[in-house]
Design an enzyme around this catalytic site. Structure first.
Site, PDB file in Angstrom:
ATOM      1  N   ASP A 292      21.013 -14.674 -13.332  1.00 15.77           N
ATOM      2  CA  ASP A 292      21.839 -14.907 -12.158  1.00 15.77           C
ATOM      3  C   ASP A 292      22.210 -16.399 -12.159  1.00 15.77           C
ATOM      4  O   ASP A 292      21.679 -17.194 -12.956  1.00 15.77           O
ATOM      5  CB  ASP A 292      21.122 -14.480 -10.866  1.00 15.77           C
ATOM      6  CG  ASP A 292      22.132 -14.199  -9.748  1.00 15.77           C
ATOM      7  OD1 ASP A 292      23.257 -14.718  -9.830  1.00 15.77           O
ATOM      8  OD2 ASP A 292      21.806 -13.457  -8.802  1.00 15.77           O
TER       9      ASP A 292
HETATM   10  C1  NOJ Z   1      24.819 -15.032  -7.361  1.00 18.97           C
HETATM   11  C2  NOJ Z   1      24.625 -13.604  -6.947  1.00 18.97           C
HETATM   12  O1  NOJ Z   1      23.272 -13.354  -6.711  1.00 18.97           O
HETATM   13  C3  NOJ Z   1      25.144 -12.572  -7.944  1.00 18.97           C
HETATM   14  O2  NOJ Z   1      25.109 -11.322  -7.333  1.00 18.97           O
HETATM   15  C4  NOJ Z   1      26.528 -12.946  -8.414  1.00 18.97           C
HETATM   16  O3  NOJ Z   1      27.009 -11.965  -9.294  1.00 18.97           O
HETATM   17  C5  NOJ Z   1      26.468 -14.305  -9.075  1.00 18.97           C
HETATM   18  N1  NOJ Z   1      26.031 -15.290  -8.095  1.00 18.97           N
HETATM   19  C6  NOJ Z   1      27.808 -14.720  -9.678  1.00 18.97           C
HETATM   20  O4  NOJ Z   1      28.725 -14.980  -8.684  1.00 18.97           O
END
Ligand code: NOJ
Length: 734
Positions: A292
């Site tokens: 993530d």
């Molecule tokens: C953080 C989030 O937790 C995730 O769901 C998302 O896909 C990513 N950022 C990228 O934007």
């Protein structure tokens, strides 16, 4: 992603490419970046973010600043093969960067562009929590199909969806992004999303590679607080939290995103057991895992690594194939391989997986996106809008109705509440590609339907109740429709709430509306279950309308005016009080089930039951269930039940089958959804609904991931929701 996507020849091509790659180029494939902001404003970027968060500048002002900011796209690093992927949605720029990667880098490996296409791209559909209330696989698949088509036209190859975190705690803001609390429904949802986004052939040109997230158990974050710790028995992981991921892997999912949380003490980002043993070995996942955002760096704050260098090593060893934005792999991985701290074979495995997905998407053959396609969906096609409307209608759940709805022809409606007239609030969190002109507010929807409606704000979500504004519209009205709930920013990432009641003075608005003596309908617009026991007691009709996407207003109008009979069923329990959280229907049996007695599993100061159970949802007609039978035939359990439409309009009912294993070697849930069937019934019509269940679905995993099928007694329940069921006991011998 199983090798069903690639031919042997393609696999061989990947091996050839891999054998030519330098260490720098391998690390490059494992490096994902977002374009960074280099200037265009006077303040440091973190300060700017703080200003928006604290409300010192508005979101609109922030967007303006961002549009004028200068971006760094790292062209030199792309040329040198040091970047494998970008997180962006800018079709023209993506083509320019792709040209550098393909034509100017040594090996010409294409970039993969990823983006959060969560519940729609240009056409925004209901938030996932709402859509899951349709219990409709066809809908789940079709909305993903449309989102893929629109996103691919904008040069996006890869979506960070579906989000599959089982969510059993309404305090967690990200419940809005999830398909709810049940592993069976979430698994049907996950399979359908893979089929919808990825299509039959990933390289068809209008498909997206999916990214199953957040692996794993992020929805079990302690006390519903975002990014919080997770501790759970492995058997619970295998039986509840893992199945939607496993199902999607079986369906051919291309990528997975690791969750922010730690799992039993080890952050998922560096969790070798979860990434290598469970996902890649036991589930047979052949695609790649991305972290993530900044999550490799976050391991420093988890206190599990000494620094970013250590985080890089531990992530790679654990099986993390791509670094999203932490700059860990680009900073340290090469020297770690050279120093013998990380085996190069691990990089080969990661790069092979990444190249597989790029190959499967057809990016080696067709790396660019045709420019004429970039604006293809600027004007939304009628069919996309029609699906948005149909999905929105099917996602609405009727929570209460004392003969008030549908509204009678010609009734004069007083419409109140800020949310009723806010077209930008209907899309819910994680909606980025929409055009506000396409959004139909509830006010506009009622006007479109020709309703006699007068609107006054009367109360904001957070701004005070204005009694005189209410009075100004109620005088001549026959009925008051109050739209109350949450703003978009109150759910989604980093938006956990400890108090789940209606924010601000919205309850005062309802009280005053009731005090007029006119009938009142509450329409809820929210991203999570709210605790509304007083509303349930006092307001005669309640419609759960969530955040339904661009067609919300038209969908709500159809339900209120009766041209559509609601059929949605809750995919998540509504607790009566936030103190009941986490509250979910399929919890393990206790030795002292909640009862009147003090010495039972209950609170002294809260009702025994939640406000609305999982699977709950009313209709404008009524249904009667009778004569349940459950028999065994070979490998199957066959349940039959009579369902009759006892009201006076046609309706669609979702008949639900639950099972309880009452003699198992591990404590099992009090009920588990195992099947459901939708039936359309005319008034007075009665039908025998038959549901077949493979006996093999009655097993469960132990803590070592062995799937056990144990002879013994089972309760079979069939009903209109998880609480109101008929029951039959059976003895099953496997
Ligand atoms: C953080 C989030 O937790 C995730 O769901 C998302 O896909 C990513 N950022 C990228 O934007």
């Amino acid at each position: 992603m199983s090798n069903q996507w690639l031919s042997e020849m393609q696999e061989q091509k990947i091996e050839e490419l891999l054998s030519k790659m330098t260490l720098d180029e391998k690390v490059g494939q494992m490096n994902q970046l977002s374009p960074s902001i280099v200037g265009g404003f006077d303040l440091p970027f973190p300060e700017l973010i703080e200003m928006v968060t604290e409300g010192r500048i508005s979101h609109e002002e922030f967007s303006k600043i961002m549009q004028n900011a200068e971006m760094d796209y790292q062209e030199d690093n792309i040329r040198a093969g040091r970047i494998g992927s970008f997180l962006m949605n800018n079709p023209k720029k993506s083509n320019e960067l792709q040209r550098i990667a393909v034509e100017e880098s040594r090996l010409g490996i294409p970039l993969i562009f990823g983006y959060d296409v969560i519940h729609g791209c240009r056409t925004v559909f209901p938030i996932p929590l709402a859509e899951a209330c349709s219990w409709d696989e066809g809908i789940f698949e079709e909305t993903a199909r449309i989102a893929a088509r629109e996103a691919r036209s904008r040069n996006i190859h890869w979506t960070f969806a579906p989000m599959l975190d089982l969510s059993r705690d309404a305090r967690w803001g990200r419940i809005a992004e999830s398909p709810g609390e049940d592993p069976y429904l979430a698994s049907l949802y996950s399979r359908a999303k893979v089929r919808g986004f990825q299509g039959k052939k990933l390289d068809a040109g209008d498909n997206l590679a999916v990214c199953l997230k957040h692996y794993v158990a992020y929805g079990a974050a302690e006390s519903g607080q975002d990014y919080n710790t997770v501790s759970m028995a492995k058997s619970l992981l295998y039986n509840a939290y893992l199945p939607p991921f496993k199902a999607a892997v079986e369906e051919g999912a291309a990528t997975v995103m690791a969750a922010f949380n730690d799992f039993n003490g080890v952050p998922c980002t560096v969790n070798e057991y979860l990434l290598r043993e469970v996902l890649k070995e036991k589930c047979g996942f052949q695609g790649f895992v991305v972290s993530d955002a900044n999550a490799i760096d976050d391991c420093i704050r988890h206190g599990i690594v000494a620094d970013l260098e250590d985080a890089s090593k531990k992530s790679c060893i654990a099986g993390m194939d791509m670094d999203m934005n932490s700059h860990a792999y680009s900073g340290y991985l090469k020297q770690q391989v050279e120093a013998g701290e990380v085996p190069e074979a691990l990089l080969d495995d990661a790069v092979r997986r990444i190249l597989r997905v790029k190959m499967a998407l057809g990016l080696f053959k067709n790396p660019y996106s045709p420019e004429e396609k970039h604006t293809l969906y600027d004007v939304l096609p009628k069919e996309h809008v029609a699906t948005a409307l149909e999905t929105a209608k099917r996602s609405i759940v009727l929570l209460k109705n004392e003969n008030i709805l549908p509204l009678k022809k010609g009734q004069k409606i007083a419409l109140v509440g800020e949310l009723a007239d806010m077209s930008s609030e209907i899309v819910g969190s994680w909606s980025m590609g929409f055009n506000v002109e396409d959004c139909v507010s509830i006010h506009q929807g009622l006007l479109n339907a020709g309703a006699d409606v007068s609107y006054a704000k009367a109360c904001g979500v957070t701004s005070p109740f204005q009694p005189e504004e209410l009075q100004s519209v109620v005088k001549d009205a026959d009925i008051i429709v109050a739209v109350v709930g949450e703003t978009i920013s109150m759910s989604g990432e980093a938006s956990s709430r400890a108090d789940l009641s209606l924010p601000g003075e919205q309850e005062k608005l309802l009280e005053a509306a009731l005090a007029t003596g006119k009938p009142v309908v509450a329409v809820l617009m929210n991203g999570r279950p709210l605790t509304i026991p007083w509303v349930d007691q006092s307001v005669p009709a309640i419609v759960e309308a969530w955040q339904l996407g661009i067609q919300m207003g038209n969908a709500v109008a159809e339900v209120l005016l009766g041209s559509y009979n609601p059929s949605g069923k809750l995919c998540c329990t509504f607790p009566a009080m936030a103190g009941q959280c986490p509250r979910y229907y399929n919890h393990p049996s206790t030795g002292r089930p909640g009862a009147k007695s003090k010495f039972s599993s209950r609170y002294l100061d809260a009702p025994l039951e939640p406000l609305y159970p999982f699977g709950y949802g009313l209709s404008y007609t009524t249904y009667q269930y009778d004569n349940l039978t459950a028999e065994q035939a070979k490998d199957m359990i066959i349940a039959k039940v009579e369902v009759a439409n006892t009201g006076d309009c046609p309706g669609e009912e979702t008949v639900q089958l639950y099972v309880q294993d009452i003699t198992a070697s591990l404590v099992r849930p009090v009920k588990e959804l195992k099947a459901f069937q939708k039936v359309s019934l005319q008034p007075g019509e009665k039908r025998i609904v038959e549901m077949k269940l493979p006996k093999s679905s009655l097993g469960f995993y132990d803590d070592d991931m062995n799937y056990l099928l144990e002879n013994g007694e089972f309760n079979v329940y069939v009903g209109t929701n998880s609480k109101d069921c008929l029951m039959e006991k059976i003895t099953v011998i496997f």
